[in-house]
Design a protein around this motif. Structure first.
Motif, PDB file in Angstrom:
ATOM      1  N   THR A 111       0.853  -1.185   0.000  1.00 52.93           N
ATOM      2  CA  THR A 111       0.000   0.000   0.000  1.00 52.93           C
ATOM      3  C   THR A 111       0.889   1.235   0.000  1.00 52.93           C
ATOM      4  OG1 THR A 111      -1.687  -1.175   1.246  1.00 52.93           O
ATOM      5  CG2 THR A 111      -1.769   1.225   1.305  1.00 52.93           C
ATOM      6  N   GLN A 112       0.566   2.187  -0.869  1.00 51.48           N
ATOM      7  CA  GLN A 112       1.309   3.447  -0.916  1.00 51.48           C
ATOM      8  C   GLN A 112       0.329   4.600  -1.075  1.00 51.48           C
ATOM      9  OE1 GLN A 112       4.025   2.859  -4.200  1.00 51.48           O
ATOM     10  NE2 GLN A 112       5.555   1.939  -2.868  1.00 51.48           N
ATOM     11  N   THR A 128       1.493   2.330   5.350  1.00 52.48           N
ATOM     12  CA  THR A 128       2.428   2.176   4.236  1.00 52.48           C
ATOM     13  C   THR A 128       3.689   1.444   4.689  1.00 52.48           C
ATOM     14  OG1 THR A 128       1.615   4.165   3.144  1.00 52.48           O
ATOM     15  CG2 THR A 128       3.830   3.445   2.550  1.00 52.48           C
ATOM     16  N   ASP A 182       0.194   8.888  -1.860  1.00 52.22           N
ATOM     17  CA  ASP A 182       0.996  10.002  -2.376  1.00 52.22           C
ATOM     18  C   ASP A 182       1.288  11.042  -1.300  1.00 52.22           C
ATOM     19  OD1 ASP A 182       1.192   8.937  -4.919  1.00 52.22           O
ATOM     20  OD2 ASP A 182      -0.641   9.911  -5.605  1.00 52.22           O
ATOM     21  N   ALA A 240       4.788  -2.361   3.508  1.00 55.36           N
ATOM     22  CA  ALA A 240       6.083  -2.601   2.855  1.00 55.36           C
ATOM     23  C   ALA A 240       6.855  -3.705   3.570  1.00 55.36           C
ATOM     24  CB  ALA A 240       6.899  -1.312   2.820  1.00 55.36           C
TER      25      ALA A 240
END
Length: 164
Positions: A29-30, A42, A32, A46
């Protein structure tokens, strides 16, 4: 490009996107411009993908028929064989479409075989539940979601009710 149009699932370890009729990409999940809680999500996502890649790299050396097949690990994520459904969905449909006893027995045999094989590789799945058990077109079990998997001597990092 990964868009909402090809998003299949949003999981705790990330997102699953369809890249072709037979392949999916699982990626972290990212955001902006993340809010503080999104930044934590996030980072956690990762870490889970990195952990899952490590497991899949080992599993790619030897395969088992009821363990989800990893095609390729890349920096962006993990390419996996696309399955038709998940056991959780099939169980929720069992009121309308009964699950024959022979199929139930087959699933138990396939799942116990997959878990036993994984343990012979010195791994503990650590998140065994219907949402992490996939079904192919013939409704054969494929054990997946290895983001919580640990080596047998490592400390368990994940536990969720009612499965812990």
């Amino acid at each position: 490009m990964q868009t909402a149009d090809n998003l299949l699932a949003r999981r705790t370890a990330g997102h699953v996107f369809q890249t072709s009729p037979h392949i999916v990409l699982k990626c972290p999940t990212q955001f902006d411009n993340p809010f503080p809680e999104q930044a934590e999500e996030t980072e956690e996502s990762a870490k889970k993908i990195v952990s899952e890649k490590a497991v899949f790299r080992v599993l790619m050396e030897q395969s088992y028929p009821h363990i989800l097949q990893c095609i390729l690990c890349v920096p962006e994520g993990i390419f996996l064989r696309r399955m038709d459904s998940i056991l959780q969905e099939r169980l929720s449909q069992s009121q309308r479409v009964a699950i024959p006893p022979a199929m139930q027995e087959q699933w138990v045999q396939q799942l116990t075989g997959a878990v036993a094989w994984l343990e012979r590789q010195e791994f503990v799945h650590a998140d065994l539940r219907p949402a992490n058990i996939l079904l192919d077109a013939d409704e054969n079990i494929q054990l997946g979601s290895f983001d919580a998997t640990v080596k047998q001597s490592q400390k368990l990092l994940v536990a969720s009710k009612p499965f812990c």
